[in-house]
Design an enzyme around this catalytic site. Structure first.
Site, PDB file in Angstrom:
ATOM      1  N   GLU A 279       0.866  -1.172   0.000  1.00  0.00           N
ATOM      2  CA  GLU A 279       0.000   0.000   0.000  1.00  0.00           C
ATOM      3  C   GLU A 279       0.902   1.220   0.000  1.00  0.00           C
ATOM      4  OE1 GLU A 279      -2.701   2.513   3.038  1.00  0.00           O
ATOM      5  OE2 GLU A 279      -2.924   0.338   3.194  1.00  0.00           O
ATOM      6  N   CYS A 316      -3.375   7.660   5.090  1.00  0.00           N
ATOM      7  CA  CYS A 316      -3.399   7.175   3.713  1.00  0.00           C
ATOM      8  C   CYS A 316      -4.683   7.553   2.993  1.00  0.00           C
ATOM      9  CB  CYS A 316      -3.200   5.664   3.687  1.00  0.00           C
ATOM     10  SG  CYS A 316      -4.364   4.756   4.737  1.00  0.00           S
TER      11      CYS A 316
END
Length: 540
Positions: A279, A316
Site C-alpha cells: 500500500e 493514507c
C-alpha cells in the site's frame, strides 16, 4: 541481559533488541535512536537493528515453526489471536504512552487505534472459527458420466508460509507489529516476522512482547513470531534481506511509493518470486456536486477540513484533491473551507524526514504554473524546505491550493500525493469537466461524492468512472476512518497499491496469505479436515 520483569524495570519496557523466536537477542549492530516529534528531543533509549545473521535465524525459525504447526486446528489459531488481543489490552497504557512519545499522535487517537487493533484480532478469530473464508468448493465424482467419468475434486485455501510484515510510520499500532497485515497472516496460518519501523521502535517492541507471550501461551512454536528492529545503517537492509530470504513466502508493506515499488521489484526478481502486497500513495479525490454545495456548504467544508488537517494530514485516506464546478456557490464553499482550515491548529509531523518530503512535494505543487495559494505562506514553505533540522519540533499548519480544470489536466505534478496537511481545490468549468478530471486521476484508495437528490445523474456517471480508479466509493462522507468489516475494501489501483485485486482490511485480507489447492480423487486421510466426507466443521 535484563528482562522487562526484573526489579530495575518494574513496568514492561523496551529492551532495545530484536525478539526472535520469543526471546530477546544479544545486540550485534550499532545503536540507533528515536526522536520525539512534538519537542524535537532525542529519546534516551537506544535500539539495535537485527544483524544479517539474526534475520537469517528468524526466517529459518519461522520456516521450522510453519511445518511443525501445520496441523494446528483453526480453534487453536483463533485462541492465539484472542490471547494476543488480551495481552495488548493489558499493556495498553504502557503502549499508548510510548507511542505518544515516539509519534506525537494524541493519546485519544492512539487509544482508538489500540482498540481497533485488538478488535481486528478478535474479528479474525471469529472468521477463522467460522471458516467460510477458505472458499471451500466440492465437485462430487460422477463415475457414470459419459463420454468420460468426472473425477471428485475438492478445493480449499492453504497458507503460503512465513510472512514478512513492514511496520508503517503513521499507524504505530493498527498497521504495524500486530496490525492488520500481521493479524491476517497469523489468522491464515502463517508465521510472521515483523520489520519494525525506526520512528517508533519502542512501541513496536512493546507490542512484540505481548504477541510473543501470547504465541507461547497458545502453545505454538516460538518461531511463529519474531520482531526485528531496523534503523540506523540497517534500516533498509533488514527489509531487503527478509524479502530475499528463501524461507519468506509473502510480504506486506505500508509506506511510500518508492519503498513499495523497490521491495516489489526485489520480490519479483527472486529465483522463486513471492507476492508482496504494497500500500503506497493515494490522492483520495473528493467531488462536491453542485446540489450538495448549494444545500450544505458549511457542513461539507467542516467535514473535509477536518479530514485534511487531522493528525497533520498523515493518513493514507486523507483527501488530497477537491473538485467543484465554478459558480457563486462554489466560491462560498471555498471561502468556508479556507476559514475552517485556517482554524486548525498546527500538528506535529511524524519525523523531520517526513516533514522534509512533505515540504518538497508541497513546494512542487505551489511552483506549478496556474496554481494559487489560498491558505499558507509560500515563502515560509520555501524557506522551511531548504533546511529541516532533525532535532526540532515538526509542527505544520494546513495549506490549501487552488487551480483550474485545464491546469490539472495538463500538470502531472498535481496528480501526486502530498503526504501532509495540504489539499488542492480544482475548479471545473462544468459537469463534463468534472468527469474529465475523474477519468485521469491516479489509482487511489478512495473517491468521495457529496451529492444532493438533484445530482443523481452526475453522481451516477462519476461513480462509474471512479469504480475503475479507486477501491472504495464514499457518498456524503469523508474518506478518513476505515470501517473494519466484510464489505470493506482497503486497496485500489496502482499507485495506491500494487495489487488492486485485494484488500488490506477486513476478513478477505486473509486470502492474501494463501493459495488455492485442489484435491482430485484424494483419499479422506490426505484431505484437510474441512474437506472430509463427514464434514466435521459443517462448512458445506
Amino acid at each position: 541481559m535484563p528482562t522487562a520483569s526484573e526489579p530495575n524495570n518494574p513496568r514492561p519496557g523496551p529492551l532495545g533488541v530484536s525478539i526472535i523466536s520469543g526471546e530477546p537477542v544479544e545486540p550485534e549492530t550499532d545503536p540507533f535512536g528515536a526522536v520525539c516529534p512534538s519537542s524535537g528531543d532525542p529519546i534516551p533509549d537506544r535500539f539495535h537493528s537485527a544483524s544479517a545473521g539474526q534475520v537469517n535465524d528468524a526466517a529459518n525459525s519461522a520456516w521450522r515453526a510453519f511445518h511443525q504447526a501445520r496441523d494446528r486446528t483453526e480453534d487453536e489459531r483463533a485462541t492465539m489471536l484472542e490471547l494476543i488481543a488480551r495481552r495488548i489490552s493489558g499493556m495498553g497504557e504502557t503502549i499508548i504512552d510510548r507511542a505518544h512519545l515516539e509519534t506525537g499522535l494524541p493519546e485519544n487517537r492512539l487509544e482508538a487505534e489500540l482498540n481497533r487493533t485488538t478488535s481486528t484480532l478478535e474479528m479474525f478469530a471469529k472468521v477463522v472459527r467460522e471458516g467460510s473464508w477458505k472458499r471451500i468448493a466440492i465437485d462430487p465424482p460422477e463415475p457414470k458420466r459419459r463420454p468420460s467419468p468426472r473425477p471428485g475434486i475438492r478445493r480449499s485455501l492453504v497458507p503460503l508460509g512465513p510472512v514478512a510484515v513492514f511496520g508503517s510510520s503513521n499507524f504505530p499500532l493498527a498497521y504495524s507489529t500486530a496490525g492488520t497485515d500481521a493479524a491476517s497472516a497469523l489468522a491464515a496460518g502463517c508465521p510472521v516476522i515483523i520489520k519494525g519501523h525506526p520512528l517508533h521502535p519502542g512501541t513496536g517492541e512493546l507490542v512484540a512482547q505481548a504477541v510473543s507471550g501470547a504465541v507461547r501461551d497458545a502453545g505454538f512454536p516460538p518461531g511463529w513470531f519474531s520482531f526485528l528492529h531496523a534503523g540506523g545503517g540497517r534500516e533498509h537492509a533488514v527489509g531487503i534481506e527478509l524479502i530475499r530470504h528463501p524461507c519468506i513466502r509473502a510480504a506486506g508493506f505500508t509506506g511510500s511509493f518508492e519503498g513499495g515499488t523497490a521491495l516489489s521489484r526485489i520480490a519479483s526478481e527472486r529465483p522463486d518470486p513471492i507476492p508482496l502486497y504494497a500500500e503506497m500513495g493515494s490522492v483520495n479525490p473528493v467531488f462536491l456536486l453542485p446540489g450538495s454545495v448549494e444545500t450544505e456548504p458549511r457542513g461539507i467544508a467542516q467535514h473535509i477540513a477536518r479530514s485534511v488537517s487531522i493528525y497533520a494530514g498523515q493518513q493514507c485516506t486523507k483527501p488530497g484533491l477537491i473538485f467543484l464546478v465554478q459558480g457563486s456557490t462554489c466560491e462560498a464553499c471555498v471561502e468556508r473551507f479556507v476559514r475552517e482550515l485556517d482554524g486548525s491548529p498546527p500538528a506535529p509531523m511524524l519525523s523531520a524526514g517526513i516533514r522534509r518530503r512533505y515540504l518538497r512535494s508541497l513546494l512542487r505543487a505551489i511552483d506549478t504554473p496556474g496554481v494559487r495559494v489560498l491558505l499558507g505562506d509560500p515563502a515560509a514553505v520555501r524557506k522551511s524546505a531548504q533546511r529541516v533540522p532533525e532535532n526540532q519540533p515538526t509542527h505544520e499548519k494546513p495549506v490549501l491550493l487552488r487551480t483550474t480544470e485545464a491546469v490539472f489536466i495538463e500538470q502531472q505534478a498535481l496528480h501526486e500525493e502530498i503526504f501532509g496537511p495540504a489539499a488542492v481545490i480544482v475548479e471545473c468549468k462544468d459537469a463534463e469537466g468534472m468527469l474529465r478530471c475523474a477519468g485521469i486521476i491516479q489509482g487511489s484508495l478512495t473517491g468521495s461524492l457529496f451529492l444532493a437528490n438533484t445530482d443523481l445523474d452526475l453522481a451516477q456517471a462519476l461513480a462509474g468512472i471512479l469504480a475503475m480508479r479507486v477501491g472504495r466509493i464514499i457518498c456524503n462522507g469523508v474518506p478518513t476512518g476505515v470501517e473494519v468489516g466484510y464489505g470493506t475494501v482497503h486497496g485500489g489501483p496502482f499507485p495506491a497499491t500494487n495489487r488492486p485485486d485485494t484488500t488490506a482490511v477486513g476478513p478477505f485480507a486473509l486470502e492474501r496469505w494463501c493459495r488455492p489447492v485442489a484435491f482430485q480423487n484424494t483419499p479422506q486421510a490426505l484431505l484437510p479436515p474441512e474437506l472430509h466426507d463427514e464434514n466435521p466443521t459443517g462448512r458445506f
